[in-house]
Design a protein around this motif. Structure first.
Motif, PDB file in Angstrom:
ATOM      1  N   ARG A   5       0.833  -1.191   0.000  1.00  0.00           N
ATOM      2  CA  ARG A   5       0.000   0.000   0.000  1.00  0.00           C
ATOM      3  C   ARG A   5       0.873   1.247   0.000  1.00  0.00           C
ATOM      4  O   ARG A   5       1.973   1.256   0.539  1.00  0.00           O
ATOM      5  N   ALA A   6       0.355   2.297  -0.594  1.00  0.00           N
ATOM      6  CA  ALA A   6       1.013   3.608  -0.574  1.00  0.00           C
ATOM      7  C   ALA A   6      -0.069   4.662  -0.754  1.00  0.00           C
ATOM      8  O   ALA A   6      -1.161   4.368  -1.251  1.00  0.00           O
ATOM      9  N   ASP A   7       0.229   5.868  -0.334  1.00  0.00           N
ATOM     10  CA  ASP A   7      -0.707   6.953  -0.629  1.00  0.00           C
ATOM     11  C   ASP A   7      -0.703   7.256  -2.120  1.00  0.00           C
ATOM     12  O   ASP A   7      -1.752   7.483  -2.733  1.00  0.00           O
ATOM     13  N   VAL A   8       0.509   7.267  -2.699  1.00  0.00           N
ATOM     14  CA  VAL A   8       0.665   7.630  -4.106  1.00  0.00           C
ATOM     15  C   VAL A   8       1.673   6.699  -4.772  1.00  0.00           C
ATOM     16  O   VAL A   8       2.743   6.436  -4.210  1.00  0.00           O
ATOM     17  N   VAL A   9       1.334   6.219  -5.955  1.00  0.00           N
ATOM     18  CA  VAL A   9       2.277   5.498  -6.795  1.00  0.00           C
ATOM     19  C   VAL A   9       2.592   6.384  -7.995  1.00  0.00           C
ATOM     20  O   VAL A   9       1.678   6.857  -8.682  1.00  0.00           O
ATOM     21  N   ASN A  29       3.020   8.931   1.812  1.00  0.00           N
ATOM     22  CA  ASN A  29       3.840   7.756   1.543  1.00  0.00           C
ATOM     23  C   ASN A  29       3.868   7.538   0.033  1.00  0.00           C
ATOM     24  O   ASN A  29       2.859   7.207  -0.573  1.00  0.00           O
ATOM     25  N   GLY A 166      -4.634   1.344  -8.134  1.00  0.00           N
ATOM     26  CA  GLY A 166      -3.242   0.949  -7.950  1.00  0.00           C
ATOM     27  C   GLY A 166      -2.669   0.336  -9.206  1.00  0.00           C
ATOM     28  O   GLY A 166      -3.217   0.510 -10.311  1.00  0.00           O
ATOM     29  N   ILE A 174       0.219  -3.158  -5.919  1.00  0.00           N
ATOM     30  CA  ILE A 174       0.426  -1.979  -5.084  1.00  0.00           C
ATOM     31  C   ILE A 174      -0.828  -1.123  -5.167  1.00  0.00           C
ATOM     32  O   ILE A 174      -1.183  -0.616  -6.232  1.00  0.00           O
ATOM     33  N   ALA A 176      -3.170   2.175  -4.019  1.00  0.00           N
ATOM     34  CA  ALA A 176      -2.888   3.566  -3.658  1.00  0.00           C
ATOM     35  C   ALA A 176      -4.127   4.425  -3.863  1.00  0.00           C
ATOM     36  O   ALA A 176      -5.033   4.079  -4.620  1.00  0.00           O
ATOM     37  N   ARG A 177      -4.145   5.576  -3.174  1.00  0.00           N
ATOM     38  CA  ARG A 177      -5.238   6.524  -3.364  1.00  0.00           C
ATOM     39  C   ARG A 177      -5.118   7.238  -4.704  1.00  0.00           C
ATOM     40  O   ARG A 177      -6.119   7.660  -5.286  1.00  0.00           O
ATOM     41  N   THR A 179      -2.667   7.291  -8.501  1.00  0.00           N
ATOM     42  CA  THR A 179      -1.630   6.734  -9.363  1.00  0.00           C
ATOM     43  C   THR A 179      -1.263   7.798 -10.396  1.00  0.00           C
ATOM     44  O   THR A 179      -2.142   8.352 -11.063  1.00  0.00           O
ATOM     45  N   ILE A 388      -7.293   2.531   2.089  1.00  0.00           N
ATOM     46  CA  ILE A 388      -6.925   2.277   0.699  1.00  0.00           C
ATOM     47  C   ILE A 388      -7.575   0.981   0.223  1.00  0.00           C
ATOM     48  O   ILE A 388      -7.421  -0.079   0.855  1.00  0.00           O
TER      49      ILE A 388
END
Length: 514
Positions: A5-9, A29, A166, A174, A176-177, A179, A388
């Motif tokens: 998981r990440a906030d942004v990819v 993140n 994601g 992955i 994310a919120r 991309t 997420i």
């Protein structure tokens, strides 16, 4: 396959992706993915510098006018105004990050001249190694603040009910919120290109499969002066070399650009076609740099490449040919990088903000990546914090038929969708592509990196071909031999948009550019 998981990819490690990551890293993140290493991008190869109205006799309005003229009135003018107004602030931001711009003896920033600019306004760092200086500073700024996934291929975007949630890589899912696609261009679709080998149009294909709208894909800029010796490319020769006194000649030592009012500093599409026509007549073309003083100091990278090519730049002109350099169209976005698909953003060359029109003004590309990275970062940072989503839609798996080689695609695109185009050739290219599209549209679990790249190239080639076939006029980076003019310069501004869900043609008011 692991889930992360990440906030942004962010996908891509050129200046657009790196700047977006830098602006977000302190509050979110961020995972930044690149399919090679973080130092390898079209940005890192950029030589010509970055445009900014810093001179005493220059201002944003003149920069704006030059941009519109070069792109033949096919712009989002509001976005162009944002671009040129923010340019001086971008120079200051880069200085704060440690970029050392080239200066004159009096301490002021050295401003270079390039084609279709009315003023000296190109800033450089270490001569013709500007892109390398920018990317190095940005890499240093983000390397301890974001998660870098190098040598990692994004296979597809993960969708849930029409929203991007994601990405799937070769090893992970992955989620994310947001991309962000910052994947650069498509130069590898052609036999000669200034682009890195990784520039296979991945971002355009990822977006198209996800249902995003792409715009103005027909407008491809061919750089006039790729350094080609004995069939081998030694990279492009910056337009700044002509700005400092270099000039183009054929094998008879005839200056080939004297017919144009701006001579060797005409816009890139004009210079490229002039060289191409000379080559069609069986004549070789050279760039004569012998009149430039202190060339080793001014263009150290070029001198090094001449040594590799075993050419003495002080005594011999350099053999050149046009090559695919930049696409002015791309994934349709607003000023904040938002695409037509929720959760998906795009920035840099892969995006179409409308700032380049039909033909990019020299040295506006690094600037675009920096300026609109700020818009993306501002928009993404305001996405409400929420759990997420870790679900995604299943996709249909289609076993790939036999696919063509990268070389075959390059040969076909160069022949039929290159510098000069016609309905006959474009139809042939479309017919060649159509039987391959079903396989190209879906990524299967067993697809290798090389197969995915071929599929991405096929989709991107289809987008360019379809757009080029639809635009029945010649404008900027799109030259139709069967439609050389359009209404005596009373251009009808047609924006050609394509998506997996259909083709859209939007017509704006006609604009007189005569």
């Amino acid at each position: 396959m692991a889930k992360k998981r990440a906030d942004v990819v962010i996908i891509g490690s050129g200046v657009a992706g790196l700047m977006t990551a830098h602006l977000l890293a302190d509050e979110m993140n961020v995972i930044l993915i690149t399919k090679s290493n973080v130092e390898s991008s079209n940005s890192s190869w950029a030589q010509g510098g970055m445009a900014a109205a810093l001179g005493e006799n220059d201002d944003w309005k003149q920069h704006f006018k030059d941009t519109i003229l070069a792109g033949v009135n096919h712009h989002n003018e509001h976005h162009v105004e944002i671009l040129v107004k923010k340019a001086p602030a971008v120079v200051k931001l880069l200085e704060d990050l440690g970029v050392q711009f080239d200066h004159k003896d009096d301490g002021s920033i050295l401003l270079g001249m390039e084609g279709a600019h009315s003023q000296r306004r190109i800033v450089h760092s270490n001569g013709d190694k500007t892109g390398q200086a920018f990317t190095k500073a940005l890499i240093e700024a983000v390397q301890d603040r974001v998660t870098l996934l190098e040598e990692t291929m994004v296979k597809r975007l993960l969708l849930l009910k029409g929203k991007v949630v994601g990405v799937q890589t070769e090893n992970d899912y992955i989620f994310a919120r947001a991309t962000v696609l910052a994947t650069g261009g498509l130069g590898q679709l052609y036999s000669h290109t200034s682009n890195v080998t990784e520039a296979t149009g991945d971002g355009f294909a990822l977006a198209y499969r996800a249902g995003a709208v792409l715009k103005d894909m027909e407008f491809i800029q061919f750089h006039p002066t790729l350094f080609i010796q004995n069939g081998e490319s030694f990279g492009l020769i910056s337009e700044a070399v002509r700005g400092e006194g270099g000039y183009l000649v054929n094998e008879k030592s005839e200056k080939i650009m004297n017919w144009h009012p701006l001579k060797d500093l005409a816009s890139r599409d004009v210079v490229s076609r002039t060289i191409f026509e000379q080559m069609q007549d069986g004549k070789r073309v050279f760039l004569d740099c012998r009149a430039i003083s202190n060339i080793a100091e001014r263009f150290p990278g070029l001198v090094q490449r001449c040594e590799k090519a075993k050419i003495d730049i002080a005594t011999s002109p350099l053999p050149v040919a046009p090559g695919a350099h930049f696409i002015s169209g791309g994934i349709k976005t607003d000023a904040a990088g938002q695409t037509s698909v929720f959760g998906l953003y795009a920035v840099g060359e892969v995006a179409c903000t409308g700032v380049h029109g039909s033909n990019r003004l020299a040295s506006n590309s690094l600037l675009e990546g920096m300026v609109f990275a700020e818009g993306v970062a501002n928009a993404v940072s305001q996405i409400p914090a929420r759990p997420i989503q870790q679900q995604y839609d299943n996709v249909e798996v289609i076993v790939s038929d036999k696919l063509p080689s990268r070389l075959a695609i390059q040969q076909q695109m160069t022949r039929y969708v290159g510098i000069n185009r016609s309905e006959v050739g474009l139809v042939k290219m479309k017919q060649w592509l159509e039987p391959l599209m079903l396989s190209a549209l879906t990524i299967s679990e067993g697809d290798t990196r090389s197969i995915i790249e071929i599929k991405n190239m096929l989709i991107t080639a289809w987008l360019v071909t379809e757009a080029a076939l639809t635009r029945t006029e010649s404008r900027g980076g799109h030259k139709r031999l069967d439609y050389p003019k359009s209404n005596d310069h009373d251009w009808l501004n047609v924006y050609i948009e394509l998506s997996r869900n259909g083709k859209y043609v939007t017509t704006a008011d006609s604009a007189n550019v005569g």
